[in-house]
Design a protein around this motif. Structure first.
Motif, PDB file in Angstrom:
ATOM      1  N   LYS A  35       0.816  -1.207   0.000  1.00 43.00           N
ATOM      2  CA  LYS A  35       0.000   0.000   0.000  1.00 43.00           C
ATOM      3  C   LYS A  35       0.853   1.261   0.000  1.00 43.00           C
ATOM      4  O   LYS A  35       0.579   2.215  -0.752  1.00 43.00           O
ATOM      5  CB  LYS A  35      -0.937  -0.007   1.210  1.00 43.00           C
ATOM      6  CG  LYS A  35      -1.876   1.186   1.259  1.00 43.00           C
ATOM      7  CD  LYS A  35      -2.804   1.105   2.454  1.00 43.00           C
ATOM      8  CE  LYS A  35      -3.726   2.325   2.514  1.00 43.00           C
ATOM      9  NZ  LYS A  35      -4.631   2.266   3.695  1.00 43.00           N
ATOM     10  N   ILE A  71       2.499   1.797  -3.453  1.00 44.39           N
ATOM     11  CA  ILE A  71       1.529   2.251  -4.453  1.00 44.39           C
ATOM     12  C   ILE A  71       1.160   3.720  -4.220  1.00 44.39           C
ATOM     13  O   ILE A  71       1.075   4.512  -5.163  1.00 44.39           O
ATOM     14  CB  ILE A  71       0.275   1.352  -4.422  1.00 44.39           C
ATOM     15  CG1 ILE A  71       0.638  -0.037  -4.955  1.00 44.39           C
ATOM     16  CG2 ILE A  71      -0.859   1.955  -5.258  1.00 44.39           C
ATOM     17  CD1 ILE A  71      -0.442  -1.074  -4.770  1.00 44.39           C
ATOM     18  N   GLU A  72       0.988   4.089  -2.951  1.00 43.07           N
ATOM     19  CA  GLU A  72       0.671   5.490  -2.639  1.00 43.07           C
ATOM     20  C   GLU A  72       1.828   6.404  -3.021  1.00 43.07           C
ATOM     21  O   GLU A  72       1.620   7.529  -3.495  1.00 43.07           O
ATOM     22  CB  GLU A  72       0.352   5.640  -1.149  1.00 43.07           C
ATOM     23  CG  GLU A  72      -0.993   5.071  -0.746  1.00 43.07           C
ATOM     24  CD  GLU A  72      -2.147   5.732  -1.499  1.00 43.07           C
ATOM     25  OE1 GLU A  72      -2.127   6.963  -1.650  1.00 43.07           O
ATOM     26  OE2 GLU A  72      -3.066   5.007  -1.937  1.00 43.07           O
ATOM     27  N   ARG A 113       1.744   6.956  -6.703  1.00 42.93           N
ATOM     28  CA  ARG A 113       0.662   7.883  -7.032  1.00 42.93           C
ATOM     29  C   ARG A 113       1.094   9.332  -6.766  1.00 42.93           C
ATOM     30  O   ARG A 113       0.735  10.246  -7.515  1.00 42.93           O
ATOM     31  CB  ARG A 113      -0.579   7.530  -6.219  1.00 42.93           C
ATOM     32  CG  ARG A 113      -1.799   8.361  -6.566  1.00 42.93           C
ATOM     33  CD  ARG A 113      -3.033   7.893  -5.821  1.00 42.93           C
ATOM     34  NE  ARG A 113      -3.574   6.675  -6.417  1.00 42.93           N
ATOM     35  CZ  ARG A 113      -3.689   5.511  -5.791  1.00 42.93           C
ATOM     36  NH1 ARG A 113      -3.270   5.408  -4.545  1.00 42.93           N
ATOM     37  NH2 ARG A 113      -4.191   4.458  -6.396  1.00 42.93           N
ATOM     38  N   VAL A 135      -0.460  -1.994 -12.273  1.00 46.05           N
ATOM     39  CA  VAL A 135      -1.136  -2.155 -10.992  1.00 46.05           C
ATOM     40  C   VAL A 135      -2.544  -1.588 -11.104  1.00 46.05           C
ATOM     41  O   VAL A 135      -2.728  -0.439 -11.509  1.00 46.05           O
ATOM     42  CB  VAL A 135      -0.364  -1.428  -9.866  1.00 46.05           C
ATOM     43  CG1 VAL A 135      -1.047  -1.656  -8.520  1.00 46.05           C
ATOM     44  CG2 VAL A 135       1.074  -1.912  -9.822  1.00 46.05           C
ATOM     45  N   LYS A 136      -3.528  -2.395 -10.771  1.00 44.15           N
ATOM     46  CA  LYS A 136      -4.928  -1.992 -10.920  1.00 44.15           C
ATOM     47  C   LYS A 136      -5.223  -0.689 -10.190  1.00 44.15           C
ATOM     48  O   LYS A 136      -5.939   0.187 -10.696  1.00 44.15           O
ATOM     49  CB  LYS A 136      -5.838  -3.106 -10.409  1.00 44.15           C
ATOM     50  CG  LYS A 136      -7.316  -2.845 -10.637  1.00 44.15           C
ATOM     51  CD  LYS A 136      -8.151  -4.028 -10.177  1.00 44.15           C
ATOM     52  CE  LYS A 136      -9.640  -3.763 -10.434  1.00 44.15           C
ATOM     53  NZ  LYS A 136     -10.487  -4.894  -9.979  1.00 44.15           N
ATOM     54  N   GLU A 137      -4.642  -0.540  -8.997  1.00 50.74           N
ATOM     55  CA  GLU A 137      -4.911   0.659  -8.199  1.00 50.74           C
ATOM     56  C   GLU A 137      -4.369   1.931  -8.844  1.00 50.74           C
ATOM     57  O   GLU A 137      -4.746   3.042  -8.468  1.00 50.74           O
ATOM     58  CB  GLU A 137      -4.291   0.520  -6.799  1.00 50.74           C
ATOM     59  CG  GLU A 137      -4.940  -0.543  -5.946  1.00 50.74           C
ATOM     60  CD  GLU A 137      -4.286  -1.908  -6.115  1.00 50.74           C
ATOM     61  OE1 GLU A 137      -4.401  -2.725  -5.191  1.00 50.74           O
ATOM     62  OE2 GLU A 137      -3.677  -2.153  -7.170  1.00 50.74           O
ATOM     63  N   LEU A 138      -3.467   1.773  -9.827  1.00 50.39           N
ATOM     64  CA  LEU A 138      -2.849   2.943 -10.457  1.00 50.39           C
ATOM     65  C   LEU A 138      -3.345   3.173 -11.880  1.00 50.39           C
ATOM     66  O   LEU A 138      -2.797   4.008 -12.599  1.00 50.39           O
ATOM     67  CB  LEU A 138      -1.317   2.771 -10.475  1.00 50.39           C
ATOM     68  CG  LEU A 138      -0.640   2.753  -9.105  1.00 50.39           C
ATOM     69  CD1 LEU A 138       0.812   2.330  -9.239  1.00 50.39           C
ATOM     70  CD2 LEU A 138      -0.732   4.119  -8.447  1.00 50.39           C
ATOM     71  N   GLU A 139      -4.374   2.461 -12.282  1.00 50.01           N
ATOM     72  CA  GLU A 139      -4.829   2.551 -13.672  1.00 50.01           C
ATOM     73  C   GLU A 139      -5.255   3.950 -14.068  1.00 50.01           C
ATOM     74  O   GLU A 139      -5.081   4.368 -15.200  1.00 50.01           O
ATOM     75  CB  GLU A 139      -5.992   1.573 -13.907  1.00 50.01           C
ATOM     76  CG  GLU A 139      -5.530   0.124 -14.014  1.00 50.01           C
ATOM     77  CD  GLU A 139      -6.692  -0.838 -14.213  1.00 50.01           C
ATOM     78  OE1 GLU A 139      -7.850  -0.385 -14.154  1.00 50.01           O
ATOM     79  OE2 GLU A 139      -6.422  -2.036 -14.420  1.00 50.01           O
ATOM     80  N   THR A 197      -4.055   6.725 -12.709  1.00 50.58           N
ATOM     81  CA  THR A 197      -3.019   7.684 -12.329  1.00 50.58           C
ATOM     82  C   THR A 197      -2.291   8.193 -13.566  1.00 50.58           C
ATOM     83  O   THR A 197      -1.947   7.430 -14.462  1.00 50.58           O
ATOM     84  CB  THR A 197      -1.998   7.025 -11.377  1.00 50.58           C
ATOM     85  OG1 THR A 197      -2.669   6.579 -10.201  1.00 50.58           O
ATOM     86  CG2 THR A 197      -0.904   8.010 -10.978  1.00 50.58           C
TER      87      THR A 197
END
Length: 207
Positions: free
Chosen positions: A174, A177-178, A181, A195-199, A201
């Motif tokens: 986490k 990834i943050e 971002r 990374v899905k969480e950064l799609e 960004t």
């Protein structure tokens, strides 16, 4: 009382077998490291196991023992840039092949952790799923690959402290990834890893 791990010392007696493994297939940053180790046929250490099942202290304790007692050992790294060019599976195999070529003693046979490899230089080999929890030589290779990679990531963290690589070793935690971002990617990131969480960004240029 903790149960002692008993690993196999060889697949076939009276031949020189090298165990091969890698560390760092999953991280978003940094190289993948690979190692090849030829152990004496009677090598045993109660701490030796799959490096992922060992504590950091145990790995650091074992590393010099493996280096001192091994018949031969070698560690090689494949950069993030090369990973992006050839993909992580090919990079892991390439790293193991480079490590084997670097050995001071030529093995007769290779024991490869996992289920994927490719022929090279005429070597005979066998892939072993969970090989790092089965054969001592593969476990030793996993320890070297892991400790050398962790050491390298801690050095990178001094130059790029914002990503927390001294803690996460480049894995998609986490906090990592943050940080991506907030700060964007740097030259050590694997740009082919998504990374899905950064799609959503907007990616910054290299730092």
């Amino acid at each position: 009382m903790k149960k002692e791990i008993h690993l196999r010392n060889f697949l076939e007696k009276d031949r020189i077998e090298a165990g091969c493994d890698e560390a760092g297939r999953g991280p978003l940053a940094g190289p993948v490291y690979a190692a090849a180790v030829i152990l004496p046929p009677d090598f045993h250490h109660p701490l030796l196991n799959d490096s992922k099942q060992m504590t950091e202290k145990a790995r650091e304790t074992l590393r010099p023992i493996i280096e001192q007692e091994a018949i031969a050992w070698a560690v090689e790294a494949v950069s993030a840039e090369e990973i992006d060019q050839i993909n992580i599976l090919a990079a892991s195999i390439t790293g193991m092949q480079r490590a084997v070529r670097k050995l001071s003693v030529k093995p007769d046979f290779l024991l490869i952790d996992g289920n994927k490899f490719r022929p090279f230089d005429g070597y005979r080999y066998q892939t072993v799923v969970h090989g790092d929890a089965t054969f001592a030589s593969i476990a030793a290779a996993s320890v070297l690959a892991k400790t050398y990679r962790d050491e390298f990531m801690r050095e990178l963290a001094k130059e790029f402290p914002q990503y927390g690589w001294d803690r996460n070793m480049g894995y998609p935690t986490k906090d990592h990834i943050e940080a991506i971002r907030e700060y964007g990617y740097c030259k050590w990131h694997r740009m082919s890893f998504h990374v899905k969480e950064l799609e959503n960004t907007l990616f910054n240029d290299y730092l």
